[in-house]
Design a protein around this motif. Structure first.
Motif, PDB file in Angstrom:
ATOM      1  N   UNK A  49       0.815  -1.216   0.000  1.00  0.00           N
ATOM      2  CA  UNK A  49       0.000   0.000   0.000  1.00  0.00           C
ATOM      3  C   UNK A  49       0.846   1.263   0.000  1.00  0.00           C
ATOM      4  N   UNK A  50       2.171   1.129   0.040  1.00  0.00           N
ATOM      5  CA  UNK A  50       3.047   2.305   0.155  1.00  0.00           C
ATOM      6  C   UNK A  50       2.816   3.288  -0.996  1.00  0.00           C
ATOM      7  N   UNK A  51       2.637   4.569  -0.633  1.00  0.00           N
ATOM      8  CA  UNK A  51       2.481   5.620  -1.630  1.00  0.00           C
ATOM      9  C   UNK A  51       1.073   5.762  -2.177  1.00  0.00           C
ATOM     10  N   UNK A  52       0.169   4.846  -1.776  1.00  0.00           N
ATOM     11  CA  UNK A  52      -1.205   4.919  -2.277  1.00  0.00           C
ATOM     12  C   UNK A  52      -2.070   5.743  -1.324  1.00  0.00           C
ATOM     13  N   UNK A  53      -3.121   6.329  -1.873  1.00  0.00           N
ATOM     14  CA  UNK A  53      -4.020   7.135  -1.074  1.00  0.00           C
ATOM     15  C   UNK A  53      -4.713   6.246  -0.038  1.00  0.00           C
ATOM     16  N   UNK A  54      -4.616   6.612   1.248  1.00  0.00           N
ATOM     17  CA  UNK A  54      -5.145   5.781   2.326  1.00  0.00           C
ATOM     18  C   UNK A  54      -6.652   5.583   2.200  1.00  0.00           C
ATOM     19  N   UNK A  55      -7.378   6.640   1.834  1.00  0.00           N
ATOM     20  CA  UNK A  55      -8.831   6.519   1.685  1.00  0.00           C
ATOM     21  C   UNK A  55      -9.178   5.530   0.574  1.00  0.00           C
ATOM     22  N   UNK A  56      -8.421   5.586  -0.522  1.00  0.00           N
ATOM     23  CA  UNK A  56      -8.654   4.656  -1.619  1.00  0.00           C
ATOM     24  C   UNK A  56      -8.350   3.217  -1.227  1.00  0.00           C
ATOM     25  N   UNK A  57      -7.287   3.024  -0.451  1.00  0.00           N
ATOM     26  CA  UNK A  57      -6.926   1.688   0.023  1.00  0.00           C
ATOM     27  C   UNK A  57      -8.037   1.116   0.900  1.00  0.00           C
ATOM     28  N   UNK A  58      -8.527   1.929   1.826  1.00  0.00           N
ATOM     29  CA  UNK A  58      -9.588   1.472   2.731  1.00  0.00           C
ATOM     30  C   UNK A  58     -10.860   1.159   1.955  1.00  0.00           C
ATOM     31  N   UNK A  59     -11.163   1.963   0.945  1.00  0.00           N
ATOM     32  CA  UNK A  59     -12.360   1.743   0.128  1.00  0.00           C
ATOM     33  C   UNK A  59     -12.243   0.460  -0.706  1.00  0.00           C
ATOM     34  N   UNK A  60     -11.051   0.192  -1.258  1.00  0.00           N
ATOM     35  CA  UNK A  60     -10.858  -0.967  -2.134  1.00  0.00           C
ATOM     36  C   UNK A  60     -10.695  -2.282  -1.374  1.00  0.00           C
ATOM     37  N   UNK A  61     -10.086  -2.214  -0.196  1.00  0.00           N
ATOM     38  CA  UNK A  61      -9.768  -3.453   0.520  1.00  0.00           C
ATOM     39  C   UNK A  61     -10.458  -3.544   1.880  1.00  0.00           C
ATOM     40  N   UNK A  62     -11.407  -2.640   2.142  1.00  0.00           N
ATOM     41  CA  UNK A  62     -12.063  -2.607   3.439  1.00  0.00           C
ATOM     42  C   UNK A  62     -12.887  -3.838   3.757  1.00  0.00           C
ATOM     43  N   UNK A  63     -13.367  -4.568   2.740  1.00  0.00           N
ATOM     44  CA  UNK A  63     -14.149  -5.776   2.986  1.00  0.00           C
ATOM     45  C   UNK A  63     -13.257  -6.970   3.333  1.00  0.00           C
ATOM     46  N   UNK A  64     -11.994  -6.864   2.975  1.00  0.00           N
ATOM     47  CA  UNK A  64     -11.063  -7.977   3.204  1.00  0.00           C
ATOM     48  C   UNK A  64     -10.268  -7.786   4.487  1.00  0.00           C
TER      49      UNK A  64
END
Length: 297
Positions: A49-64
């Motif tokens: 996840x390094x360098x990626x937008x935290x909100x986008x990471x949580x939105x994309x992988x929040x179910x996992x």
């Protein structure tokens, strides 16, 4: 009597068989429930996840995964809101629903109080600046009875008082005393040093970083000093506050062990030949800009 005894035995066997069957079903059901509850054999590889937008990471992988942001740190030049660190590390195998801890880049730098550097020795001031999260910038020399003692501290050319809240990572200029007389300082041995260590040695010697040159390409992870300007051999003593230009080569392309050997040999000679003119490592290439720079010496 014998018939009754046989009946009792049959009844005992039946009860035993029932108990075994019930126990088997209970254990089987419990095992199946635990597999479903813990998602047995259902593992996922943690992405980078390094360098990626935290909100986008949580939105994309929040179910996992279950994301928890534990800290935000200001990093100059880094995009705010992006992931700076993660735990577990990329490539780790975890089960669904595992907590993933993130450290993100803060939108604004943290504020820290300006320490009082006045009357400290230069070395003490540099250590205190680093422990306070501030960066020493340039050193200027002022007429003062205490040599190498900090006379004043400045931010953006303006005197800054102790206790003033400033951004963490701010560049602090130091004004140090000359001891009441003109003196010269030795250029520290910088050959083979990496950038951070070279800058630290310069500052501790009351000298400043000048221009930087990277003929092998800008790669600070492998770059090490192979030449200085003024030259380490021909001009060992210079005025405090002077700038020293640093030339870096990649340790992947340059034989620094041989350079050190040549330097140690040449430095004992009064009529020493410039080390950058006499030493070319085997299978190495001198770039055209190197020749031009050497002619300036």
């Amino acid at each position: 009597m014998k018939l009754f005894s046989v009946f009792l035995k049959k009844k005992l066997y039946i009860h035993l068989a029932i108990a075994i069957a019930v126990t088997f079903f209970i254990l089987s059901g419990t095992s199946r429930y635990l597999e479903l509850y813990t998602r047995h054999k259902e593992v996922y590889v943690v992405p980078d996840f390094y360098g990626k937008d935290a909100d986008g990471v949580i939105n994309d992988f929040g179910k996992r995964f279950r994301f928890i942001i534990i800290d935000s740190i200001y990093v100059k030049g880094a995009e705010s809101g992006t992931v700076l660190q993660q735990d577990p590390y990329p490539g780790s195998k975890v089960k669904e629903g595992r907590n993933v801890y993130l450290v993100t880049v803060a939108k604004m730098p943290e504020h820290v109080p300006m320490p009082n550097l006045r009357n400290l020795s230069l070395r003490q001031a540099l250590v205190l600046l680093e422990s306070s999260g501030l960066i020493p910038n340039t050193i200027t020399v002022k007429e003062h009875f205490a040599r190498n003692a900090v006379v004043d501290q400045l931010l953006d050319g303006i005197v800054i008082e102790p206790g003033t809240l400033i951004f963490k990572g701010s560049l602090i200029d130091l004004m140090v005393g000359d001891g009441g007389s003109v003196h010269r300082v030795a250029i520290p041995s910088l050959l083979g040093k990496k950038r951070k260590e070279a800058i630290s040695l310069l500052l501790n010697a009351s000298l400043n970083l000048g221009e930087e040159f990277y003929p092998d390409g800008y790669d600070t992870s492998h770059a090490r000093v192979f030449k200085t300007e003024p030259n380490l051999i021909t001009q060992r003593l210079i005025l405090p506050g002077s700038k020293v230009n640093l030339y870096f080569r990649s340790e992947l392309k340059f034989d620094f062990a041989e350079l050190e050997r040549v330097y140690q040999t040449d430095s004992t000679k009064i009529d020493s030949i410039f080390y950058h003119e006499t030493f070319v490592p085997e299978n190495d290439v001198i770039l055209e800009e190197d020749i031009d720079a050497e002619d300036d010496f």
